[in-house]
Design an enzyme around this catalytic site. Structure first.
Site, PDB file in Angstrom:
ATOM      1  N   HIS A  83       0.825  -1.218   0.000  1.00  0.00           N
ATOM      2  CA  HIS A  83       0.000   0.000   0.000  1.00  0.00           C
ATOM      3  C   HIS A  83       0.858   1.267   0.000  1.00  0.00           C
ATOM      4  O   HIS A  83       0.345   2.344  -0.293  1.00  0.00           O
ATOM      5  CB  HIS A  83      -1.060  -0.025   1.111  1.00  0.00           C
ATOM      6  N   ASP A 218       1.140  -7.688   2.185  1.00  0.00           N
ATOM      7  CA  ASP A 218       1.273  -6.242   1.954  1.00  0.00           C
ATOM      8  C   ASP A 218       2.741  -5.818   1.808  1.00  0.00           C
ATOM      9  O   ASP A 218       3.307  -5.189   2.688  1.00  0.00           O
ATOM     10  CB  ASP A 218       0.600  -5.507   3.119  1.00  0.00           C
ATOM     11  N   SER A 645       3.895   2.392   8.343  1.00  0.00           N
ATOM     12  CA  SER A 645       3.642   1.395   7.306  1.00  0.00           C
ATOM     13  C   SER A 645       4.923   1.098   6.547  1.00  0.00           C
ATOM     14  O   SER A 645       5.593   2.016   6.088  1.00  0.00           O
ATOM     15  CB  SER A 645       2.602   1.913   6.318  1.00  0.00           C
TER      16      SER A 645
HETATM   17  N1  ARG Z   1      -4.700   0.704   7.215  1.00  0.00           N
HETATM   18  C1  ARG Z   1      -3.402   0.687   6.595  1.00  0.00           C
HETATM   19  C2  ARG Z   1      -2.549   1.814   7.074  1.00  0.00           C
HETATM   20  O1  ARG Z   1      -3.030   2.891   7.304  1.00  0.00           O
HETATM   21  C3  ARG Z   1      -3.430   0.889   5.138  1.00  0.00           C
HETATM   22  C4  ARG Z   1      -4.100  -0.065   4.344  1.00  0.00           C
HETATM   23  C5  ARG Z   1      -4.182   0.317   2.905  1.00  0.00           C
HETATM   24  N2  ARG Z   1      -5.142  -0.553   2.348  1.00  0.00           N
HETATM   25  C6  ARG Z   1      -6.388  -0.235   2.039  1.00  0.00           C
HETATM   26  N3  ARG Z   1      -7.196  -1.209   1.904  1.00  0.00           N
HETATM   27  N4  ARG Z   1      -6.808   0.988   1.856  1.00  0.00           N
HETATM   28  O2  ARG Z   1      -1.355   1.690   7.143  1.00  0.00           O
END
Ligand code: ARG
Length: 710
Positions: A83, A218, A645
């Site tokens: 991501h 991911d 992330s």
């Molecule tokens: N919740 C994750 C974060 O903020 C990001 C995930 C991105 N994926 C998504 N399905 N929008 O690090």
């Protein structure tokens, strides 16, 4: 009997208490190292952070400004989340050559693809600059201090970067009780090396986002290129793979409950020292408003994305970004309530109030806080409705860019004007304004206006709404529809070619007569005249009071170790691999296939046939767990937030065991309050990453580059 049992349960839960704190790497030796050693760390503080010799921090990079990545080979290979690479991967995808959906594995340097817009920054060093900054702002009012800070920052950063190719940033810590300097080397020739198909890299999509148990692969991989001397340089075919100071080895040992784990990275923002009233504003006002406003964009985009691959590729990255924080704010509001954060903050404030009662410096603090919030609460939706609402359609964003050009021209400096013009022309690339996306934008523009009229009190709306939009029409819904139609037929901003032409040759008279210009100016001017001074005042006051509050808390608890809020500077959090409630601590590939079957028909849970086949044949090699299953994701109790992330999850010996990629739903209140019982970090297991590169992608060239230890 029951009481004893409860006491027992409480004790039990204390044992798995998550570890709070995003610590400053430079201070680990002083503050944390002893405890880390007791928990299982085998490295010295100098191996974690040192400016004279290569240390772990040299392998952890700031990725694109919003994520973290880590160097994992002597040839500048970096690993981050899927991501985090998403924007670059989609930008490189077309319906014909769809690497987002099909995955991508470069089998040689030549096959790697320059990734537009991606940057990688190495932290060269950090310094405590508190004395210098605090001396320069001594006795200034909060307003003057805010005005003065940029100049102080600039003089410091100019001084430390002079004669180097480095960049530097100053950052406020503890709301301005301390200041730190960060010096970076930034690389801009970054190339895509590998990514799984998004059915793996984004498996579970928005449904599983922010949730555990999780089954997302991911990750994505990039390579840093430098010039022949190993210096950062802009893209050139002659650039060479970068030789890093240090890179992280990878462990195949796997994770067990209680194993030491630390995460180094660039957490974006937390507000852990927020006052109780701030919690109330988040739960009752701002968070629900953001959700409502973002719903509009998501629904309109989705309708077009499902119809056409090109449209999907053009919108999917922005969709993911908007959807991510749409769900975040829903979760934050919900969990602030569930976890009783308002009540906890009140309790802390009560204790502080008691302590402060006889201290001149602090005794009025909480009353002043209440006053500031009372004044702000009635207008607390204004900034959100302007930023997330009125300004959010593409057509509004393009108009705002034209206004930026207009402002530059008004300043009369040709060089700046040219710079702003080319910047704005480049920014237009992020706006896919064509075909059915324009239809979606029109719907968004219209629905946002309806929300604005329904949710912002009449006496807080600009006259423009009545005079130019509703125009005395008894049916305001109808009036908004007509107004939207007018805008999208008569404004130059409803046509990308006209926008581009105007950006290249900006004629101010044409702009000033445009209905979109009048629209944006009306809302902005009204906000600037009526609300901005109050919002600024609120921000300045609560920052100053927050600074005093933290200072007081430190005096009140002199033996407690404090860590500053996240602010996109490098931090380290340490803890252990840890299960959560009734859920499994680790997930596996069999469950991916189970979810695929269970959610048949939902494209978020599709998987490539090849993955199904690999699961059937159980050909996991050295990446399998002891039970023969293939690990996918696991939990730790580390303290992270957005920006972390892509961060490496590192064991006691300094080896990667996973990549941090999310937090759990139950702890969505975590940016405002750390809740040890609930807070977990969701990590993709490094063995799943290696399996996907090796067995799925068959990229032995990449595997051979890595330093893998058993
Ligand atoms: N919740 C994750 C974060 O903020 C990001 C995930 C991105 N994926 C998504 N399905 N929008 O690090």
């Amino acid at each position: 009997m029951i009481r004893i049992l409860i006491a027992f349960l409480l004790l039990g839960s204390l044992n798995v208490k998550a570890d709070e704190g995003m610590w400053i790497p430079m201070l680990l030796k002083k503050l944390n190292h002893e405890k880390m050693k007791k928990m299982g760390l085998k490295l010295t503080p100098e191996q974690l952070y040192d400016v004279n010799q290569a240390s772990l921090k040299d392998a952890v990079v700031w990725f694109g400004g919003g994520c973290t990545a880590e160097v994992i080979s002597a040839k500048g290979l970096v690993l981050t989340n899927h991501h985090c690479g998403y924007g670059a991967i989609t930008a490189l995808s077309t319906a014909k050559d769809n690497i987002l959906d099909n995955g991508f594995w470069a089998k040689s340097y030549q096959e790697e693809r320059p990734a537009p817009g991606i940057t990688v920054s190495f932290l060269v060093r950090m310094d405590d600059i508190s004395t210098e900054v605090l001396d320069s702002v001594k006795n200034l009012s909060e307003k003057d201090r805010a005005k003065r800070l940029p100049a102080i920052y600039k003089s410091i950063t100019d001084r430390v970067t002079k004669g180097t190719t480095y960049e530097a940033q100053c950052r406020e810590m503890f709301k301005g009780n301390a200041y730190y300097l960060f010096v970076f080397e930034r690389f801009t020739d970054i190339r895509l090396v590998g990514a799984p198909p998004q059915n793996i890299g984004k498996f579970g999509g928005e449904t599983d986002n922010w949730m555990w148990p999780r089954h997302t692969g991911d990750f994505s991989m990039f390579r840093i290129y430098s010039d022949k001397d190993g210096k950062a340089a802009k893209y050139s075919a002659d650039n060479i793979p970068y030789t890093p100071k240090y890179f992280l080895p990878i462990s195949l040992k796997g994770v067990n409950k209680g194993d030491f784990s630390m995460i180094m990275g660039f957490p974006g923002r937390t507000n852990r020292y927020e006052f109780s009233q701030g919690v109330q504003i988040a739960t009752d006002m701002v968070d629900p408003a953001i959700v409502k406003l973002r719903d509009v964009r998501l629904n309109a985009w989705k309708e077009q994305m499902v119809k056409d691959v090109d449209v999907r590729l053009k919108l999917t990255s922005q969709f993911a970004g908007v959807a991510n924080y749409w769900k975040f704010y829903r979760g934050e509001a919900e969990q602030l309530k569930n976890n009783k954060v308002f009540e906890q903050k009140q309790k802390e404030e009560l204790a502080f109030g008691k302590w402060a009662a006889d201290k001149t410096e602090y005794k009025n603090l909480l009353t002043d806080v209440s006053k500031a919030f009372e004044a702000y609460k009635p207008i607390s939706l204004q900034a959100t409705y302007l930023g997330e609402g009125i300004s959010s359609p593409f057509i509004s964003r393009m108009t705002a860019m034209a206004i930026a050009i207009e402002d530059a021209i008004a300043k009369g400096d040709d060089k700046t004007t040219e710079k702003v013009k080319s910047q704005m022309l480049a920014s237009l690339d992020d706006i896919p304004f064509s075909g059915t996306i324009i239809d979606a934008d029109k719907r968004i523009f219209d629905s946002i206006l309806v929300l604005y009229c329904n949710n912002i009190p009449k006496d807080q709306q600009p006259k423009f709404v009545g005079e130019m939009i509703i125009k005395g029409n008894a049916n305001s819904r109808e009036a908004i529809k007509n107004y939207t139609n007018d805008i999208f037929t008569t404004s130059i901003f409803a046509d990308m070619d006209m926008v581009k032409a105007w950006f290249k040759n900006p004629r101010i008279s044409l702009l000033k007569n445009d209905p979109m210009y009048k629209h944006i100016k009306a809302f902005r001017n009204y906000y600037n005249d009526n609300f901005k001074p109050k919002v600024d005042e609120y921000n300045e006051t609560t920052l100053a009071l927050g600074r005093l509050y933290i200072k007081g808390l430190m005096e009140m608890q002199p033996t407690k170790q404090f860590y500053p809020d996240a602010n996109s500077s490098m931090r380290l959090t340490y803890g252990i691999v840890s299960p959560y409630m009734k859920f499994p601590m680790i997930t596996n590939l069999d469950e991916v296939i189970e979810k695929n079957i269970k959610f048949k028909g939902n494209p978020e849970f599709d998987v490539p046939q090849r993955l199904i086949d690999l699961q059937k044949s159980k050909d996991y090699g050295r990446y399998a767990m002891k039970d023969g299953k293939l690990p996918v994701a696991f939990l730790t109790d580390n303290d992270i937030t957005g920006g972390n992330s892509g961060s490496p999850v590192i064991d006691g010996e300094g080896r990667i065991i996973g990549l941090a990629f999310d937090g759990n739903w139950e702890a969505m209140s975590g940016n405002i309050h750390f809740d040890p019982a609930n807070k977990r970090t969701i990590c993709v297991d490094i063995r799943y990453v290696l399996f996907l590169i090796d067995k799925y992608g068959q990229a032995s060239n990449i595997i051979n580059e890595l330093k893998i230890v058993q």
